[in-house]
Design a protein around this motif. Structure first.
Motif, PDB file in Angstrom:
ATOM      1  N   LYS A 240      39.147  -2.059  56.184  1.00  0.00           N
ATOM      2  CA  LYS A 240      37.895  -1.209  55.725  1.00  0.00           C
ATOM      3  C   LYS A 240      38.359  -0.135  54.743  1.00  0.00           C
ATOM      4  O   LYS A 240      39.211   0.724  55.047  1.00  0.00           O
ATOM      5  CB  LYS A 240      37.192  -0.648  56.804  1.00  0.00           C
ATOM      6  N   LEU A 241      37.924  -0.299  53.328  1.00  0.00           N
ATOM      7  CA  LEU A 241      38.466   0.319  52.481  1.00  0.00           C
ATOM      8  C   LEU A 241      37.072   1.026  51.616  1.00  0.00           C
ATOM      9  O   LEU A 241      36.271   0.241  51.298  1.00  0.00           O
ATOM     10  CB  LEU A 241      39.325  -0.290  51.230  1.00  0.00           C
ATOM     11  N   GLN A 242      37.312   2.119  51.764  1.00  0.00           N
ATOM     12  CA  GLN A 242      36.035   2.995  50.994  1.00  0.00           C
ATOM     13  C   GLN A 242      36.402   3.645  49.776  1.00  0.00           C
ATOM     14  O   GLN A 242      37.542   4.450  49.818  1.00  0.00           O
ATOM     15  CB  GLN A 242      35.484   3.785  52.011  1.00  0.00           C
ATOM     16  N   VAL A 243      35.745   3.136  48.418  1.00  0.00           N
ATOM     17  CA  VAL A 243      36.315   3.953  47.307  1.00  0.00           C
ATOM     18  C   VAL A 243      35.210   4.462  46.836  1.00  0.00           C
ATOM     19  O   VAL A 243      34.189   4.201  46.668  1.00  0.00           O
ATOM     20  CB  VAL A 243      36.709   2.629  46.354  1.00  0.00           C
ATOM     21  N   ALA A 244      35.754   5.875  46.230  1.00  0.00           N
ATOM     22  CA  ALA A 244      34.677   6.559  45.410  1.00  0.00           C
ATOM     23  C   ALA A 244      34.674   6.341  44.065  1.00  0.00           C
ATOM     24  O   ALA A 244      35.648   6.325  43.441  1.00  0.00           O
ATOM     25  CB  ALA A 244      34.950   8.042  45.797  1.00  0.00           C
ATOM     26  N   VAL A 245      33.292   6.167  43.393  1.00  0.00           N
ATOM     27  CA  VAL A 245      33.204   5.821  41.998  1.00  0.00           C
ATOM     28  C   VAL A 245      32.992   7.065  41.302  1.00  0.00           C
ATOM     29  O   VAL A 245      33.696   7.304  40.463  1.00  0.00           O
ATOM     30  CB  VAL A 245      32.217   4.718  41.947  1.00  0.00           C
ATOM     31  N   ASN A 246      32.164   7.910  42.021  1.00  0.00           N
ATOM     32  CA  ASN A 246      31.822   9.203  41.501  1.00  0.00           C
ATOM     33  C   ASN A 246      31.368  10.039  42.736  1.00  0.00           C
ATOM     34  O   ASN A 246      31.337   9.763  43.650  1.00  0.00           O
ATOM     35  CB  ASN A 246      31.020   9.224  40.071  1.00  0.00           C
ATOM     36  N   GLU A 247      30.653  11.426  42.183  1.00  0.00           N
ATOM     37  CA  GLU A 247      30.454  12.121  43.252  1.00  0.00           C
ATOM     38  C   GLU A 247      29.540  11.720  44.360  1.00  0.00           C
ATOM     39  O   GLU A 247      29.587  11.906  45.471  1.00  0.00           O
ATOM     40  CB  GLU A 247      29.936  13.553  42.647  1.00  0.00           C
ATOM     41  N   ASP A 248      28.552  10.937  43.920  1.00  0.00           N
ATOM     42  CA  ASP A 248      27.702  10.460  44.924  1.00  0.00           C
ATOM     43  C   ASP A 248      27.414   8.958  44.847  1.00  0.00           C
ATOM     44  O   ASP A 248      26.340   8.377  45.354  1.00  0.00           O
ATOM     45  CB  ASP A 248      26.292  11.124  44.824  1.00  0.00           C
ATOM     46  N   GLN A 249      28.546   8.150  44.302  1.00  0.00           N
ATOM     47  CA  GLN A 249      28.434   6.588  44.461  1.00  0.00           C
ATOM     48  C   GLN A 249      29.693   6.390  45.166  1.00  0.00           C
ATOM     49  O   GLN A 249      30.748   6.680  44.536  1.00  0.00           O
ATOM     50  CB  GLN A 249      28.166   5.972  43.359  1.00  0.00           C
TER      51      GLN A 249
ATOM     52  N   GLU B 274      46.097  -4.773  51.346  1.00  0.00           N
ATOM     53  CA  GLU B 274      46.553  -5.151  50.015  1.00  0.00           C
ATOM     54  C   GLU B 274      45.445  -6.036  49.273  1.00  0.00           C
ATOM     55  O   GLU B 274      45.174  -5.955  48.224  1.00  0.00           O
ATOM     56  CB  GLU B 274      48.010  -5.825  50.098  1.00  0.00           C
ATOM     57  N   PHE B 275      45.008  -7.057  50.115  1.00  0.00           N
ATOM     58  CA  PHE B 275      43.965  -7.944  49.559  1.00  0.00           C
ATOM     59  C   PHE B 275      42.671  -7.145  49.259  1.00  0.00           C
ATOM     60  O   PHE B 275      41.933  -7.128  48.240  1.00  0.00           O
ATOM     61  CB  PHE B 275      43.909  -8.899  50.394  1.00  0.00           C
ATOM     62  N   ALA B 276      42.195  -6.232  50.292  1.00  0.00           N
ATOM     63  CA  ALA B 276      41.185  -5.214  50.190  1.00  0.00           C
ATOM     64  C   ALA B 276      41.366  -4.714  48.803  1.00  0.00           C
ATOM     65  O   ALA B 276      40.195  -4.632  47.968  1.00  0.00           O
ATOM     66  CB  ALA B 276      40.784  -4.620  51.330  1.00  0.00           C
ATOM     67  N   GLU B 277      42.323  -3.860  48.405  1.00  0.00           N
ATOM     68  CA  GLU B 277      42.562  -3.334  47.232  1.00  0.00           C
ATOM     69  C   GLU B 277      42.398  -4.220  46.007  1.00  0.00           C
ATOM     70  O   GLU B 277      41.897  -3.661  45.125  1.00  0.00           O
ATOM     71  CB  GLU B 277      43.944  -2.520  47.113  1.00  0.00           C
ATOM     72  N   ALA B 278      42.913  -5.456  45.774  1.00  0.00           N
ATOM     73  CA  ALA B 278      42.829  -6.303  44.876  1.00  0.00           C
ATOM     74  C   ALA B 278      41.452  -6.541  44.742  1.00  0.00           C
ATOM     75  O   ALA B 278      40.979  -6.586  43.648  1.00  0.00           O
ATOM     76  CB  ALA B 278      43.462  -7.536  45.193  1.00  0.00           C
ATOM     77  N   ILE B 279      40.544  -6.813  45.670  1.00  0.00           N
ATOM     78  CA  ILE B 279      39.090  -6.893  45.608  1.00  0.00           C
ATOM     79  C   ILE B 279      38.354  -5.757  44.971  1.00  0.00           C
ATOM     80  O   ILE B 279      37.741  -5.953  44.213  1.00  0.00           O
ATOM     81  CB  ILE B 279      38.561  -7.243  46.789  1.00  0.00           C
ATOM     82  N   ALA B 280      38.766  -4.583  45.375  1.00  0.00           N
ATOM     83  CA  ALA B 280      38.348  -3.356  44.912  1.00  0.00           C
ATOM     84  C   ALA B 280      38.565  -3.227  43.474  1.00  0.00           C
ATOM     85  O   ALA B 280      37.567  -2.582  42.611  1.00  0.00           O
ATOM     86  CB  ALA B 280      38.591  -2.019  45.714  1.00  0.00           C
ATOM     87  N   LYS B 281      39.939  -3.412  42.944  1.00  0.00           N
ATOM     88  CA  LYS B 281      40.038  -3.261  41.643  1.00  0.00           C
ATOM     89  C   LYS B 281      39.248  -4.282  40.815  1.00  0.00           C
ATOM     90  O   LYS B 281      38.638  -3.962  39.730  1.00  0.00           O
ATOM     91  CB  LYS B 281      41.781  -3.755  41.646  1.00  0.00           C
TER      92      LYS B 281
END
Length: 97
Positions: A50-59, A80-87
């Motif tokens: 489970k990878l949570q990525v911050a795009v900006n302050e409130d997203q 590593e697969f989840a990070e590739a999806i996030a990218k």
């Protein structure tokens, strides 16, 4: 909203502060960076991430990956697969920096 004098790490401070305050609620809590955006792994084992990525302050967005078969993995593990999806997802997000 775009703030030219702040990088994604500083813009996401509000989101990260909230997540870090809840740190003890997660069995795994590993800070990460995905294409310059701050992220946190809140689950990480051989077949799930489970990878949570911050795009900006409130997203932010979350990639919750469960790998059914890692017999011939394209990546070293589920995170590593989840990070590739996030990218890939970040390439389609308007620049919020």
């Amino acid at each position: 909203m775009q703030t030219p004098d702040r990088g994604p790490e500083e813009q996401s401070r509000h989101w990260l502060d909230q997540l870090y305050r809840r740190k003890s609620e997660f069995s795994t809590f590993t800070p990460a960076t995905v294409d310059g955006y701050p992220a946190v792994r809140t689950a990480d084992d051989k077949k799930s991430c489970k990878l949570q990525v911050a795009v900006n302050e409130d997203q932010s967005f979350e990639v919750d990956l469960v790998a059914i078969d890692l017999a011939k993995p394209l990546y070293g593990g589920a995170c590593e697969f989840a990070e590739a999806i996030a990218k890939a997802m970040l390439r389609n997000v308007p620049d919020g920096r």
